[in-house]
Design a protein around this motif. Sequence first.
Motif, PDB file in Angstrom:
ATOM      1  N   PHE A 277      12.581  23.150  15.856  1.00 53.08           N
ATOM      2  CA  PHE A 277      11.657  22.752  14.792  1.00 53.08           C
ATOM      3  C   PHE A 277      11.816  21.285  14.417  1.00 53.08           C
ATOM      4  CE2 PHE A 277      11.927  27.330  13.672  1.00 53.08           C
ATOM      5  CZ  PHE A 277      10.584  27.613  13.440  1.00 53.08           C
ATOM      6  N   PRO A 278      10.712  20.596  14.149  1.00 53.61           N
ATOM      7  CA  PRO A 278      10.815  19.294  13.477  1.00 53.61           C
ATOM      8  C   PRO A 278      10.852  19.568  11.969  1.00 53.61           C
ATOM      9  CG  PRO A 278       8.516  19.755  13.921  1.00 53.61           C
ATOM     10  CD  PRO A 278       9.289  20.973  14.378  1.00 53.61           C
ATOM     11  N   ASN A 279      10.941  18.532  11.175  1.00 55.75           N
ATOM     12  CA  ASN A 279      10.984  18.707   9.716  1.00 55.75           C
ATOM     13  C   ASN A 279       9.541  18.702   9.198  1.00 55.75           C
ATOM     14  OD1 ASN A 279      13.613  16.377  10.094  1.00 55.75           O
ATOM     15  ND2 ASN A 279      13.878  18.573   9.950  1.00 55.75           N
ATOM     16  N   ILE A 280       8.918  19.867   9.328  1.00 58.72           N
ATOM     17  CA  ILE A 280       7.488  20.028   9.059  1.00 58.72           C
ATOM     18  C   ILE A 280       7.113  19.524   7.643  1.00 58.72           C
ATOM     19  CG2 ILE A 280       5.620  21.759   8.849  1.00 58.72           C
ATOM     20  CD1 ILE A 280       7.446  23.576  10.692  1.00 58.72           C
ATOM     21  N   SER A 281       6.008  18.811   7.566  1.00 58.03           N
ATOM     22  CA  SER A 281       5.404  18.302   6.313  1.00 58.03           C
ATOM     23  C   SER A 281       6.132  17.123   5.669  1.00 58.03           C
ATOM     24  CB  SER A 281       5.253  19.404   5.249  1.00 58.03           C
ATOM     25  OG  SER A 281       4.157  20.249   5.539  1.00 58.03           O
ATOM     26  N   THR A 282       7.285  16.707   6.232  1.00 64.99           N
ATOM     27  CA  THR A 282       8.054  15.671   5.518  1.00 64.99           C
ATOM     28  C   THR A 282       7.691  14.240   5.915  1.00 64.99           C
ATOM     29  OG1 THR A 282       9.918  15.625   7.091  1.00 64.99           O
ATOM     30  CG2 THR A 282      10.018  17.244   5.308  1.00 64.99           C
TER      31      THR A 282
ATOM     32  N   PHE B 267      17.130  22.557  14.582  1.00 63.88           N
ATOM     33  CA  PHE B 267      16.392  21.638  13.717  1.00 63.88           C
ATOM     34  C   PHE B 267      16.563  20.246  14.312  1.00 63.88           C
ATOM     35  CE2 PHE B 267      17.531  25.065  10.680  1.00 63.88           C
ATOM     36  CZ  PHE B 267      16.255  25.391  10.256  1.00 63.88           C
ATOM     37  N   VAL B 268      15.461  19.673  14.744  1.00 58.95           N
ATOM     38  CA  VAL B 268      15.518  18.349  15.366  1.00 58.95           C
ATOM     39  C   VAL B 268      15.035  17.319  14.343  1.00 58.95           C
ATOM     40  CG1 VAL B 268      14.759  16.917  17.288  1.00 58.95           C
ATOM     41  CG2 VAL B 268      15.086  19.373  17.623  1.00 58.95           C
ATOM     42  N   CYS B 269      15.974  16.555  13.823  1.00 57.05           N
ATOM     43  CA  CYS B 269      15.653  15.573  12.781  1.00 57.05           C
ATOM     44  C   CYS B 269      15.446  14.216  13.432  1.00 57.05           C
ATOM     45  CB  CYS B 269      16.789  15.502  11.772  1.00 57.05           C
ATOM     46  SG  CYS B 269      17.169  17.113  11.039  1.00 57.05           S
TER      47      CYS B 269
ATOM     48  N   GLY C  58       2.951  10.625  14.083  1.00 56.02           N
ATOM     49  CA  GLY C  58       4.230  11.323  13.886  1.00 56.02           C
ATOM     50  C   GLY C  58       4.623  12.190  15.070  1.00 56.02           C
ATOM     51  N   VAL C  59       5.160  13.351  14.757  1.00 57.59           N
ATOM     52  CA  VAL C  59       5.658  14.238  15.810  1.00 57.59           C
ATOM     53  C   VAL C  59       4.509  14.765  16.679  1.00 57.59           C
ATOM     54  CG1 VAL C  59       5.766  16.298  14.308  1.00 57.59           C
ATOM     55  CG2 VAL C  59       7.265  16.131  16.281  1.00 57.59           C
ATOM     56  N   ASP C  60       3.368  14.987  16.061  1.00 57.88           N
ATOM     57  CA  ASP C  60       2.166  15.450  16.782  1.00 57.88           C
ATOM     58  C   ASP C  60       1.787  14.442  17.881  1.00 57.88           C
ATOM     59  OD1 ASP C  60      -0.030  16.993  17.329  1.00 57.88           O
ATOM     60  OD2 ASP C  60      -1.094  16.605  15.451  1.00 57.88           O
TER      61      ASP C  60
ATOM     62  N   LYS D  32      19.896  15.090  15.909  1.00 59.08           N
ATOM     63  CA  LYS D  32      19.035  13.968  15.604  1.00 59.08           C
ATOM     64  C   LYS D  32      18.354  13.554  16.900  1.00 59.08           C
ATOM     65  CE  LYS D  32      19.009   9.702  13.157  1.00 59.08           C
ATOM     66  NZ  LYS D  32      19.531   8.410  13.547  1.00 59.08           N
ATOM     67  N   GLY D  33      17.047  13.394  16.874  1.00 59.43           N
ATOM     68  CA  GLY D  33      16.386  12.977  18.100  1.00 59.43           C
ATOM     69  C   GLY D  33      14.895  13.221  18.101  1.00 59.43           C
ATOM     70  N   ASP D  34      14.336  13.116  19.319  1.00 54.26           N
ATOM     71  CA  ASP D  34      12.900  13.230  19.549  1.00 54.26           C
ATOM     72  C   ASP D  34      12.630  14.628  20.121  1.00 54.26           C
ATOM     73  OD1 ASP D  34      10.361  13.201  20.627  1.00 54.26           O
ATOM     74  OD2 ASP D  34      10.623  11.323  21.727  1.00 54.26           O
TER      75      ASP D  34
HETATM   76  N1  AR6 Z   1      10.481  14.274  17.056  1.00 57.17           N
HETATM   77  C1  AR6 Z   1      10.907  14.941  15.957  1.00 57.17           C
HETATM   78  N2  AR6 Z   1      10.514  14.625  14.720  1.00 57.17           N
HETATM   79  C2  AR6 Z   1       9.653  13.598  14.563  1.00 57.17           C
HETATM   80  C3  AR6 Z   1       9.156  12.845  15.658  1.00 57.17           C
HETATM   81  C4  AR6 Z   1       9.621  13.219  16.950  1.00 57.17           C
HETATM   82  N3  AR6 Z   1       9.218  12.589  18.049  1.00 57.17           N
HETATM   83  N4  AR6 Z   1       8.318  11.886  15.172  1.00 57.17           N
HETATM   84  C5  AR6 Z   1       8.309  12.025  13.835  1.00 57.17           C
HETATM   85  N5  AR6 Z   1       9.111  13.046  13.452  1.00 57.17           N
HETATM   86  P1  AR6 Z   1       4.811  14.078  10.551  1.00 57.17           P
HETATM   87  P2  AR6 Z   1       3.665  16.114   8.736  1.00 57.17           P
HETATM   88  C6  AR6 Z   1       9.417  13.583  12.104  1.00 57.17           C
HETATM   89  O1  AR6 Z   1       4.146  12.978   9.812  1.00 57.17           O
HETATM   90  O2  AR6 Z   1       4.285  15.459   7.578  1.00 57.17           O
HETATM   91  C7  AR6 Z   1       0.215  14.142  11.975  1.00 57.17           C
HETATM   92  O3  AR6 Z   1      -0.642  13.057  12.101  1.00 57.17           O
HETATM   93  C8  AR6 Z   1       9.198  12.683  10.919  1.00 57.17           C
HETATM   94  O4  AR6 Z   1      10.321  11.849  10.709  1.00 57.17           O
HETATM   95  O5  AR6 Z   1       4.844  14.034  12.038  1.00 57.17           O
HETATM   96  O6  AR6 Z   1       3.774  17.605   8.881  1.00 57.17           O
HETATM   97  C9  AR6 Z   1      -0.481  15.481  12.209  1.00 57.17           C
HETATM   98  O7  AR6 Z   1      -1.554  15.366  13.105  1.00 57.17           O
HETATM   99  C10 AR6 Z   1       9.042  13.691   9.791  1.00 57.17           C
HETATM  100  O8  AR6 Z   1      10.304  14.013   9.219  1.00 57.17           O
HETATM  101  O9  AR6 Z   1       4.159  15.529  10.170  1.00 57.17           O
HETATM  102  C11 AR6 Z   1      -0.942  15.857  10.829  1.00 57.17           C
HETATM  103  O10 AR6 Z   1      -2.191  15.281  10.546  1.00 57.17           O
HETATM  104  C12 AR6 Z   1       8.513  14.952  10.475  1.00 57.17           C
HETATM  105  O11 AR6 Z   1       8.560  14.668  11.880  1.00 57.17           O
HETATM  106  C13 AR6 Z   1       0.115  15.274   9.926  1.00 57.17           C
HETATM  107  O12 AR6 Z   1       0.676  14.194  10.635  1.00 57.17           O
HETATM  108  C14 AR6 Z   1       7.101  15.332  10.099  1.00 57.17           C
HETATM  109  O13 AR6 Z   1       6.289  14.164   9.990  1.00 57.17           O
HETATM  110  C15 AR6 Z   1       1.212  16.270   9.637  1.00 57.17           C
HETATM  111  O14 AR6 Z   1       2.117  15.710   8.728  1.00 57.17           O
END
Ligand code: AR6
Length: 173
Positions: free
Chosen positions: A113-118, A151-153, A32-34, A8-10
Amino acid sequence: MTAIDVIKGDISRIEVDAIVNAANEQLAGGGGVDGAIHRAGGPAIMEECRQIGGCPTGEAVMTTAGNLPAKKVIHTVGPIWRGGNQNEARLLASCYRQSMELAVKQNLYTIAFPNISTGVYGYPKEEAAGVAIKTVREFIKKKKGLEKVMFVCFDEENYRLYKKVIKEWKQTE
Ligand code: AR6
């Protein structure tokens, strides 16, 4: 054998060869993660993203990691959830697969990996965890080269789901 870890983390703070970013097709940055990756990594990442120009959904590209502790950032574009009948699962699996292919090709041995798309893209978390873990398992069974997949949640719900799915899988192995 490739180790699979769940933490769990960043993800921007993780010291691995490659961290994966959940980007958009324009590679334009966002929330978000981006947002967290670009903020912590500095402008060099965005400069390379601009040069690359974009990335179709389900594919992956690589840039420098700028000031991050990781060596590289792999940007992949997850599907936007549209109810489940628009190839979402296939595209999400492709994100994980192509990111790992790219890492192996570039001699990178550890990937997070983060949790892509969630997040913003609305993919149901339990289904997404199932796709992610299944795709990674299948990949590491067939292909050598990766030492560790993490997997980094970020949120507690994903963290619990991943722990559960991995435990179930280990019991059936
Ligand atoms: N580290 C790890 N995971 C994270 C972090 C972090 N620092 N911050 C958020 N998450 P999202 P998507 C988790 O919305 O759904 C962006 O604007 C978060 O809890 O970041 O693939 C892009 O530019 C969630 O479980 O990505 C795209 O436009 C996961 O990352 C769009 O969002 C994914 O949430 C992509 O949407």
